[in-house]
Write a protein that holds these residues in place. Sequence first.
Motif, mmCIF file in Angstrom:
data_model
loop_
_atom_site.group_PDB
_atom_site.id
_atom_site.type_symbol
_atom_site.label_atom_id
_atom_site.label_comp_id
_atom_site.label_asym_id
_atom_site.label_seq_id
_atom_site.Cartn_x
_atom_site.Cartn_y
_atom_site.Cartn_z
ATOM 1 N N UNK A 1 0.917 -1.199 0.192
ATOM 2 C CA UNK A 1 0.561 0.212 0.295
ATOM 3 C C UNK A 1 0.730 1.325 0.027
ATOM 4 N N UNK A 2 2.073 1.136 0.752
ATOM 5 C CA UNK A 2 2.986 2.594 0.968
ATOM 6 C C UNK A 2 3.911 2.825 -0.403
ATOM 7 N N UNK A 3 3.511 1.406 -1.250
ATOM 8 C CA UNK A 3 4.450 2.195 -3.032
ATOM 9 C C UNK A 3 3.291 1.779 -3.653
ATOM 10 N N UNK A 4 1.773 2.086 -3.496
ATOM 11 C CA UNK A 4 1.077 2.165 -4.721
ATOM 12 C C UNK A 4 0.628 1.030 -5.410
ATOM 13 N N UNK B 1 -3.734 -1.853 -7.911
ATOM 14 C CA UNK B 1 -4.207 -0.262 -8.747
ATOM 15 C C UNK B 1 -2.802 -0.777 -10.060
ATOM 16 N N UNK B 2 -3.330 0.279 -10.718
ATOM 17 C CA UNK B 2 -2.376 0.233 -12.041
ATOM 18 C C UNK B 2 -0.999 0.421 -11.682
ATOM 19 N N UNK C 1 4.043 -4.083 -12.009
ATOM 20 C CA UNK C 1 4.798 -4.008 -11.448
ATOM 21 C C UNK C 1 4.551 -5.730 -11.591
ATOM 22 N N UNK C 2 3.051 -6.068 -11.370
ATOM 23 C CA UNK C 2 3.206 -7.378 -11.966
ATOM 24 C C UNK C 2 2.863 -8.340 -12.809
ATOM 25 N N UNK C 3 2.731 -8.002 -14.413
ATOM 26 C CA UNK C 3 2.509 -8.317 -15.515
ATOM 27 C C UNK C 3 4.122 -9.145 -16.084
ATOM 28 N N UNK C 4 4.833 -8.187 -15.974
ATOM 29 C CA UNK C 4 5.965 -8.092 -15.999
ATOM 30 C C UNK C 4 7.035 -10.544 -14.985
#
Length: 307
Positions: free
Chosen positions: A75-78, A97-98, A103-106
């Motif tokens: 959460x702190x990293x958005x 979040x977007x 971050x997740x897709x790669x």
Amino acid sequence: MVAQDPAIASVRRFNRFYTKQIGLLTDHLHSSRLSLTEVRVLYELAHRDQWTASELGQELGLDRGYLSRILRRFQSEGLIERQQSKSDGRQTILTLTEKGRTEFEPLNAAASTEINNLLERLSAPDRHQLVRAMHTIENLLSPPDPAREPIILRSHRPGDMGWIVHRHGELYWQEYGWDERFEALVAEIVAEFVKNYDPKREKCWVAERNGEIVGSIFLVRKDDDTAKLRMLYLEPSARGLGLGRRLVEECVRYAKQVGYKKMTLWTQANLTAARAIYQKTGFRLMSQQKNRSFGKDLVAETWERDL
């Protein structure tokens, strides 16, 4: 040194082998800054619209405090956001979040590429065998909820007939004590079906759940007006789900569709579950005859129904 159960040693050896194969011995997954657990949390959030922290912890089997620390950092990293549940004000809904999806897709793509590289070394039959073995491990250690696992019916394909013969022979020996002569009879029936198969008026249905065969049934031509139902089979794990009746009803529907006027079948009186299905689907008991078959004293039965 205390002697170890061979089964325990085998499972531990497999765990060491597999964690090395898929790169779980490194501190961070797919050369990212995230650990395996952190990537797994992102994965679950990416593949379901709404999670509560308690649901996520139960799904992953994580300590509440450990998961809470991960979620606070995300959460702190958005990467995630929290919203109060509309149905239960005590619960907080977690969503990516977007930035979190970016971050997740790669990482998700890298995981798929690594597994693809692993599978490319195998032939198609070996890949199929590997996936079936994984399904077996998963189902044995965490049995699926039958209500959530769909069963599909498909036509037969190469390899199915050998499986049908094997499972009939093994299961009827285990449950009824029938000897190898029953397996030989099943082999003769499937060989005759394959050699004389008429796709316009005959069919074999194979039932699959999660890629595993759990049942089968045959409809074959007896004469121009009469179809014969043969070899209704269910794996023990698929019993009690209505699959047997579904298979028989599919045979009846198909027989009507292709123009048969009557159906017949042959069974043994001690196969009580199958007999109940036949009766419920409109078959009538026409005759009985005592016989000595498959090493047992049995009562053979003929059942029929009009279409």
